[in-house]
Design an enzyme around this catalytic site. Structure first.
Site, PDB file in Angstrom:
ATOM      1  N   ASP A 128       0.783  -1.232   0.000  1.00 45.97           N
ATOM      2  CA  ASP A 128       0.000   0.000   0.000  1.00 45.97           C
ATOM      3  C   ASP A 128       0.822   1.294   0.000  1.00 45.97           C
ATOM      4  O   ASP A 128       0.227   2.358   0.069  1.00 45.97           O
ATOM      5  CB  ASP A 128      -0.921  -0.014   1.242  1.00 45.97           C
ATOM      6  CG  ASP A 128      -2.093   0.932   1.090  1.00 45.97           C
ATOM      7  OD1 ASP A 128      -2.453   1.208  -0.053  1.00 45.97           O
ATOM      8  OD2 ASP A 128      -2.607   1.392   2.110  1.00 45.97           O
ATOM      9  N   CYS A 182     -21.172  -6.059  -9.462  1.00 50.60           N
ATOM     10  CA  CYS A 182     -21.960  -5.030  -8.762  1.00 50.60           C
ATOM     11  C   CYS A 182     -23.412  -5.042  -9.232  1.00 50.60           C
ATOM     12  O   CYS A 182     -24.318  -4.715  -8.454  1.00 50.60           O
ATOM     13  CB  CYS A 182     -21.367  -3.641  -9.010  1.00 50.60           C
ATOM     14  SG  CYS A 182     -19.929  -3.295  -7.990  1.00 50.60           S
ATOM     15  N   CYS A 235     -13.371   5.946   7.565  1.00 53.98           N
ATOM     16  CA  CYS A 235     -14.808   5.705   7.380  1.00 53.98           C
ATOM     17  C   CYS A 235     -14.947   4.347   6.690  1.00 53.98           C
ATOM     18  O   CYS A 235     -14.189   4.030   5.789  1.00 53.98           O
ATOM     19  CB  CYS A 235     -15.385   6.814   6.507  1.00 53.98           C
ATOM     20  SG  CYS A 235     -17.066   6.545   5.933  1.00 53.98           S
ATOM     21  N   CYS A 238     -18.994   2.852   2.976  1.00 55.69           N
ATOM     22  CA  CYS A 238     -19.222   2.284   1.645  1.00 55.69           C
ATOM     23  C   CYS A 238     -18.786   0.824   1.590  1.00 55.69           C
ATOM     24  O   CYS A 238     -19.352   0.026   0.832  1.00 55.69           O
ATOM     25  CB  CYS A 238     -18.540   3.104   0.556  1.00 55.69           C
ATOM     26  SG  CYS A 238     -16.782   3.365   0.817  1.00 55.69           S
ATOM     27  N   CYS A 242     -21.574  -3.146   1.503  1.00 57.69           N
ATOM     28  CA  CYS A 242     -21.435  -3.983   0.302  1.00 57.69           C
ATOM     29  C   CYS A 242     -22.014  -5.379   0.563  1.00 57.69           C
ATOM     30  O   CYS A 242     -21.605  -6.068   1.499  1.00 57.69           O
ATOM     31  CB  CYS A 242     -19.974  -4.084  -0.125  1.00 57.69           C
ATOM     32  SG  CYS A 242     -19.807  -4.986  -1.677  1.00 57.69           S
TER      33      CYS A 242
HETATM   34  S1  SF4 Z   1     -22.059  -1.800  -2.471  1.00 63.12           S
HETATM   35 FE1  SF4 Z   1     -20.586  -3.318  -3.303  1.00 63.12          FE
HETATM   36  S2  SF4 Z   1     -21.786  -4.496  -4.843  1.00 63.12           S
HETATM   37 FE2  SF4 Z   1     -22.941  -2.644  -4.372  1.00 63.12          FE
HETATM   38  S3  SF4 Z   1     -22.296  -1.201  -5.981  1.00 63.12           S
HETATM   39 FE3  SF4 Z   1     -20.998  -0.831  -4.187  1.00 63.12          FE
HETATM   40  S4  SF4 Z   1     -19.190  -2.061  -4.527  1.00 63.12           S
HETATM   41 FE4  SF4 Z   1     -20.762  -2.839  -5.930  1.00 63.12          FE
HETATM   42  S1  SF4 Z   2     -18.591   6.155   2.449  1.00 65.01           S
HETATM   43 FE1  SF4 Z   2     -16.653   5.649   1.413  1.00 65.01          FE
HETATM   44  S2  SF4 Z   2     -16.330   7.295  -0.077  1.00 65.01           S
HETATM   45 FE2  SF4 Z   2     -17.872   8.000   1.382  1.00 65.01          FE
HETATM   46  S3  SF4 Z   2     -16.772   9.111   2.947  1.00 65.01           S
HETATM   47 FE3  SF4 Z   2     -16.929   7.010   3.668  1.00 65.01          FE
HETATM   48  S4  SF4 Z   2     -15.055   6.001   2.938  1.00 65.01           S
HETATM   49 FE4  SF4 Z   2     -15.254   7.913   1.781  1.00 65.01          FE
END
Ligand code: SF4
Ligand code: SF4
Length: 353
Positions: A128, A182, A235, A238, A242
């Site tokens: 990374d 996705c 955070c 997101c 998933c």
């Molecule tokens: S939550 Fe996961 S499956 Fe849904 S759009 Fe985002 S990355 Fe793709």
């Molecule tokens: S949800 Fe994902 S893109 Fe949005 S602020 Fe949090 S880490 Fe960043």
């Protein structure tokens, strides 16, 4: 040894060392090289100036390791089962709750290098921190696909995994990519508190809470402070929504278990940290990177958003901090609390009192 046999030996050793996946990509120009250069040129990387500084190397593996022919990609999951971590009154991104993954994974990848060195390979590895578009090579190697969140998503590991990359001058058989799964899902885009995912596969890092609380060194723009909520380092929103996390096994890596600073405590207690106690508390954790000034800045923002009257005294003290960044954010937090908890106006005098 035949390349296939060598690869099998390498994969077996990687799994023995605790990596969950080890696959190989060809050392070609990464598919998102052009998009990456445009993203940086558009200023979407914010203060992450190192991305611009080594942009050319990032888009050409030959500049990182002349003669590179393969990129060995390694993945290590760090997801936890629900209820497995403490739920204090603040949020720290899952990856930062345990030991620093650079320190955990780098010695293991170095051990893998020695196998290829035995066969005449020259290697260069990164966890990374190197000039390599790791997600592109991981996608090429079939570890996962580029999710709409811009994170890599894996069928086996979901959204919570680290990547390591080892460039080598040896030719190893490449693995096929996997398909994008996705579908019509857009949960990651919908959940983002700052609308940082501006469209599928488009991230404005300058709006992302991970950037604002970790990478940004200075003052957090006021428009974003209320949106940060009680997140004090990174955070997970997101990644956490998933649906592919459903199929991921919880990590069994002891070094990623939550360190003592995660335990439940009033958030304001962090404001009493000085440089020494900060270093002691976050020894071995990635949080040490942002130093006391960055961390207390974040704590002030979270207190401004979620604190109560009981936090005022600690914030008033922080507003006197010799570090202007902390003092400024403490003052902001005090203002928020004053708006939320206006002082009671004195009882009007009744006639005849
Ligand atoms: S939550 Fe996961 S499956 Fe849904 S759009 Fe985002 S990355 Fe793709
Ligand atoms: S949800 Fe994902 S893109 Fe949005 S602020 Fe949090 S880490 Fe960043």
């Amino acid at each position: 040894m035949e390349p296939l046999e060598l690869k099998q030996r390498l994969v077996a050793k990687a799994l023995e060392l605790g990596f969950d996946v080890c696959r190989v990509a060809p050392a070609i120009t990464p598919p998102h090289a052009e998009a990456f250069l445009q993203w940086v040129a558009a200023g979407k990387a914010g203060e992450m100036t190192w991305l611009a500084k080594n942009a050319e190397r990032r888009t050409d593996p030959q500049l990182v390791l002349p003669g590179a022919r393969s990129v060995v990609m390694l993945a290590k999951g760090y997801g936890v089962a629900p209820g497995q971590t403490p739920e204090p009154e603040f949020q720290i991104a899952q990856y930062a709750r345990g030991k620093d993954y650079h320190d955990v994974l780098t010695p293991r990848i170095r051990e893998l290098e020695t196998i290829l060195a035995e066969y005449g390979g020259r290697q260069r590895s990164y966890v990374d921190t190197g000039p390599v578009l790791e997600r592109d090579f991981a996608a090429l190697a079939g570890i996962g696909w580029h999710g709409k969140s811009t994170m890599l998503i894996s069928r086996e590991l979901g959204a919570f995994f680290f990547l390591g990359a080892m460039l080598t001058t040896l030719e190893l058989p490449a693995d096929p990519p996997t398909k994008d799964r996705c579908g019509t899902c857009s949960r990651c885009i919908d959940v983002c508190p700052t609308a940082a995912i501006t469209a599928p596969h488009q991230l404005d890092a300058t709006r992302c809470v991970a950037y604002l609380t970790i990478e940004l060194k200075g003052s957090i723009p006021e428009e974003f402070r209320p949106l940060i909520g009680n997140r004090i380092y990174g955070c997970d929103d997101c990644a956490a929504v998933c649906p592919w996390n459903r199929f991921a096994k919880a990590s069994t890596e002891a070094q990623f278990s939550a360190l003592p600073f995660n335990s439940s405590r009033p958030l304001r207690e962090f404001l009493s940290l000085n440089d020494d106690t900060f270093r002691t508390l976050f020894r071995g954790s990635p949080i040490k990177r942002i130093k006391r000034r960055g961390f207390l800045r974040n704590v002030c923002v979270a207190l401004g958003n979620t604190g109560s009257r009981e936090d005022l005294a600690a914030l008033i003290q922080a507003a006197q901090d010799p570090e202007p960044l902390i003092a400024e954010h403490a003052l902001w937090a005090i203002q928020q609390l004053k708006v939320r908890y206006p002082e009671k106006s004195p009882r009007p005098e009744a006639p005849g009192d």
